[in-house]
Design a protein around this motif. Structure first.
Motif, mmCIF file in Angstrom:
data_model
loop_
_atom_site.group_PDB
_atom_site.id
_atom_site.type_symbol
_atom_site.label_atom_id
_atom_site.label_comp_id
_atom_site.label_asym_id
_atom_site.label_seq_id
_atom_site.Cartn_x
_atom_site.Cartn_y
_atom_site.Cartn_z
ATOM 1 N N GLN A 155 -1.357 -73.646 -54.575
ATOM 2 C CA GLN A 155 -1.593 -75.086 -54.571
ATOM 3 C C GLN A 155 -0.478 -75.834 -53.847
ATOM 4 O O GLN A 155 -0.723 -76.846 -53.181
ATOM 5 C CB GLN A 155 -1.702 -75.593 -56.011
ATOM 6 C CG GLN A 155 -2.936 -75.109 -56.753
ATOM 7 C CD GLN A 155 -2.874 -75.443 -58.233
ATOM 8 O OE1 GLN A 155 -1.799 -75.534 -58.821
ATOM 9 N NE2 GLN A 155 -4.044 -75.609 -58.850
ATOM 10 N N ALA A 156 0.738 -75.334 -53.965
ATOM 11 C CA ALA A 156 1.894 -76.001 -53.354
ATOM 12 C C ALA A 156 1.812 -76.039 -51.838
ATOM 13 O O ALA A 156 2.522 -76.820 -51.193
ATOM 14 C CB ALA A 156 3.180 -75.316 -53.786
ATOM 15 N N ALA A 157 0.933 -75.232 -51.256
ATOM 16 C CA ALA A 157 0.763 -75.234 -49.804
ATOM 17 C C ALA A 157 0.071 -76.504 -49.318
ATOM 18 O O ALA A 157 0.139 -76.837 -48.131
ATOM 19 C CB ALA A 157 -0.031 -74.007 -49.371
ATOM 20 N N SER A 158 -0.609 -77.218 -50.240
ATOM 21 C CA SER A 158 -1.314 -78.462 -49.875
ATOM 22 C C SER A 158 -0.941 -79.570 -50.859
ATOM 23 O O SER A 158 -1.791 -80.064 -51.610
ATOM 24 C CB SER A 158 -2.829 -78.234 -49.876
ATOM 25 O OG SER A 158 -3.194 -77.166 -49.051
ATOM 26 N N PRO A 159 0.308 -79.998 -50.888
ATOM 27 C CA PRO A 159 0.753 -80.954 -51.911
ATOM 28 C C PRO A 159 0.093 -82.324 -51.816
ATOM 29 O O PRO A 159 -0.136 -82.978 -52.836
ATOM 30 C CB PRO A 159 2.263 -81.051 -51.661
ATOM 31 C CG PRO A 159 2.446 -80.651 -50.230
ATOM 32 C CD PRO A 159 1.395 -79.622 -49.974
ATOM 33 N N THR A 160 -0.218 -82.779 -50.602
ATOM 34 C CA THR A 160 -0.801 -84.113 -50.475
ATOM 35 C C THR A 160 -2.186 -84.196 -51.114
ATOM 36 O O THR A 160 -2.566 -85.233 -51.669
ATOM 37 C CB THR A 160 -0.901 -84.520 -48.993
ATOM 38 O OG1 THR A 160 -1.637 -83.513 -48.276
ATOM 39 C CG2 THR A 160 0.480 -84.661 -48.371
ATOM 40 N N ILE A 161 -2.926 -83.102 -51.047
ATOM 41 C CA ILE A 161 -4.257 -83.084 -51.663
ATOM 42 C C ILE A 161 -4.140 -83.258 -53.172
ATOM 43 O O ILE A 161 -4.852 -84.059 -53.790
ATOM 44 C CB ILE A 161 -4.990 -81.765 -51.333
ATOM 45 C CG1 ILE A 161 -5.294 -81.700 -49.835
ATOM 46 C CG2 ILE A 161 -6.270 -81.646 -52.155
ATOM 47 C CD1 ILE A 161 -5.924 -80.396 -49.406
ATOM 48 N N TYR A 162 -3.217 -82.516 -53.773
ATOM 49 C CA TYR A 162 -3.070 -82.564 -55.228
ATOM 50 C C TYR A 162 -2.414 -83.858 -55.689
ATOM 51 O O TYR A 162 -2.682 -84.338 -56.792
ATOM 52 C CB TYR A 162 -2.294 -81.336 -55.697
ATOM 53 C CG TYR A 162 -3.087 -80.063 -55.502
ATOM 54 C CD1 TYR A 162 -4.069 -79.705 -56.418
ATOM 55 C CD2 TYR A 162 -2.897 -79.247 -54.386
ATOM 56 C CE1 TYR A 162 -4.836 -78.558 -56.231
ATOM 57 C CE2 TYR A 162 -3.651 -78.109 -54.188
ATOM 58 C CZ TYR A 162 -4.618 -77.769 -55.115
ATOM 59 O OH TYR A 162 -5.381 -76.630 -54.929
ATOM 60 N N ALA A 163 -1.560 -84.437 -54.855
ATOM 61 C CA ALA A 163 -0.977 -85.738 -55.181
ATOM 62 C C ALA A 163 -2.074 -86.801 -55.244
ATOM 63 O O ALA A 163 -2.128 -87.619 -56.179
ATOM 64 C CB ALA A 163 0.075 -86.125 -54.142
ATOM 65 N N GLY A 164 -2.963 -86.792 -54.257
ATOM 66 C CA GLY A 164 -4.078 -87.735 -54.256
ATOM 67 C C GLY A 164 -5.011 -87.530 -55.428
ATOM 68 O O GLY A 164 -5.511 -88.492 -56.023
ATOM 69 N N LEU A 165 -5.226 -86.268 -55.801
ATOM 70 C CA LEU A 165 -6.119 -85.969 -56.918
ATOM 71 C C LEU A 165 -5.587 -86.514 -58.239
ATOM 72 O O LEU A 165 -6.321 -87.148 -58.998
ATOM 73 C CB LEU A 165 -6.316 -84.452 -57.034
ATOM 74 C CG LEU A 165 -7.425 -83.830 -56.183
ATOM 75 C CD1 LEU A 165 -7.382 -82.312 -56.294
ATOM 76 C CD2 LEU A 165 -8.789 -84.351 -56.621
ATOM 77 N N VAL A 166 -4.325 -86.286 -58.521
ATOM 78 C CA VAL A 166 -3.800 -86.703 -59.820
ATOM 79 C C VAL A 166 -3.739 -88.228 -59.925
ATOM 80 O O VAL A 166 -4.019 -88.794 -60.994
ATOM 81 C CB VAL A 166 -2.407 -86.058 -60.090
ATOM 82 C CG1 VAL A 166 -1.328 -86.676 -59.219
ATOM 83 C CG2 VAL A 166 -2.048 -86.198 -61.565
#
Length: 450
Positions: A59-70
């Motif tokens: 997941q850490a390979a795509s941090p911006t995606i997970y930042a937007g999700l949370v």
């Protein structure tokens, strides 16, 4: 029903006639909104270290995606919770809903500190948003129904300022924690622990706050109509059957007209603010880097603080201004100011010194004036039995649209060709906000409808 033009008061001071109970209502709702503001920004300021702790290597390979999700999931929970809580407050009471909102918010905020995986974090952020969503609408409904006419708009503006003070508190607390790092890389968890502790204190304060007599009287006398313009759809004088409050907003003709216009204005506010404020720090950092300034990243935090200070000033002054010039003129001029300052911010400013001067003026309009009207005006357009439902729909429905923005932010910037182009394009929505208020009735100087 009591709804008429009030005689001009001979009092010279706006706060004459306010009792200790009035101030307790404001203090309790104000503190609750401070904690909501703290909670909202706490997620943003700790986002990077928090994701570093909970993301798996993949997941850490795509941090911006997970930042937007949370962030998006938190906003979604906030919007859903606001709608549900606002409706329930028209059935079980304003005070009871505020107590439950604060209690559950404190619990879930504290539990966020113990998140170990990304999806656990998302679930807890959704539940936290769900709990704190109804905090605003119930507090606003209670204050508007208990404060006297000459002071009500001012009190609502002061209440709204709590969100700005809360965000500033979050910035200062995180600055202290990140400077000392008491838990090392896990220091971010303390932000949510601290966010839960003061929220519990509000439970004690609200024990001394009375329920709205205006709402109790409307329910007792079975006054079910959404506005004074027509009787409630589905209800008769003989049966006294209560319609579903949310349905009333879309089945009674005048209520529908007002609801749709207010919803459109809420969307204008939310879309414009999201485009302006969420991209302002990164845009300022990019300018600082282009100037070759040392510690360019710090300018993002500085501009966020000055932007928020401008909004707080607007909140504190709004009640006085809106009572002086009227609701519709205030709304229209707010969006004029939002449009003009957005063009200046993203088209004309090319150095951080100028940005630090423009940002608080921008915040005064796009975050301050553009939001504070929702704490004052919609309350005056709907009757007591549906008031909490109406203002929660106006305030929260736009969030059910806006929650997707953080998730698609990167794509939007790319599509428009850069941050400034995207902000200017989305900021053009303020044109709609300049016109729409004039299709609503003016309520300045009139009593709250029953």
């Amino acid at each position: 029903m009591e709804h008429g033009h009030l005689a001009v008061s001979t009092r010279t001071r706006w706060y004459d006639g306010l009792t200790p109970m009035h101030w307790r209502v404001l203090r309790a709702s104000f503190l609750g909104w401070i904690f909501d503001g703290y909670e909202a920004l706490a997620l943003v300021v700790v986002l990077r270290p928090m994701l570093h702790s909970v993301l798996s290597p993949e997941q850490a390979a795509s941090p911006t995606i997970y930042a937007g999700l949370v962030i998006g999931i938190t906003l979604l929970g906030w919007g859903v919770g606001g709608l549900v809580g606002g409706i329930l407050a028209d059935y079980v009471g304003r005070k009871r809903m505020m107590l439950w909102s604060v209690f559950l918010y404190a619990v879930f905020s504290g539990l966020t500190a113990f998140s170990s995986t990304f999806w656990t974090l998302c679930a807890l952020r959704f539940l936290t948003g769900l709990a704190m969503g109804s905090e605003w609408s119930t507090g606003i409904a209670l204050l508007s129904e208990t404060w006297p006419e000459q002071a009500r708009a001012k009190g609502a503006g002061f209440l709204q300022s709590g969100f700005g003070w809360g965000t500033l508190t979050a910035v200062l607390v995180w600055y202290a924690l990140s400077s000392t790092q008491p838990l090392g890389a896990e220091t971010w968890r303390l932000m949510f622990v601290l966010g839960a502790i003061p929220a519990l204190f509000v439970l004690y304060i609200r024990r001394g706050v009375n329920e709205s007599e205006k709402w109790q009287r409307a329910v007792r006398e079975k006054r079910w109509s959404a506005t004074n313009a027509e009787p409630a759809a589905g209800a008769t004088a003989d049966s006294g059957k209560r319609p579903f409050t949310l349905a009333q907003l879309f089945t009674e003709r005048e209520a529908l007209r007002r609801t749709l216009i207010l919803l459109a204005l809420s969307v204008v506010t939310t879309v414009g603010w999201w485009a302006i404020s969420s991209w302002l720090p990164s845009y300022t950092v990019a300018i600082a880097k282009a100037q070759g300034l040392p510690d360019a990243l710090s300018w993002g935090s500085k501009v966020s603080i000055t932007y928020t200070v401008g909004a707080i000033v607007a909140y504190m002054l709004a009640g006085f201004i809106i009572d002086a010039i009227g609701r519709r003129a205030f709304l229209s001029l707010s969006f004029v100011g939002s449009l003009v300052t957005t063009v200046i911010t993203y088209k004309l400013v090319n150095n951080v010194e100028a940005m630090m001067l423009v940002a608080p003026i921008n915040g005064f309009f796009t975050l301050g004036c553009a939001y504070v009207w929702m704490a004052i005006y919609p309350c005056e357009l709907f009757n007591s039995s549906v008031r909490s439902t109406a203002i929660s729909v106006v305030f929260n429905a736009a969030r059910l649209i806006a929650w997707v923005f953080p998730i698609i932010a990167g794509s939007m910037i790319k599509s428009f060709g850069g941050v400034s182009q995207a902000a200017l394009a989305l900021g053009s929505v303020y044109l709609l906000g300049i016109v729409l208020p004039w299709f609503l009735p003016e309520t300045r100087g009139e009593g709250m409808p029953d």
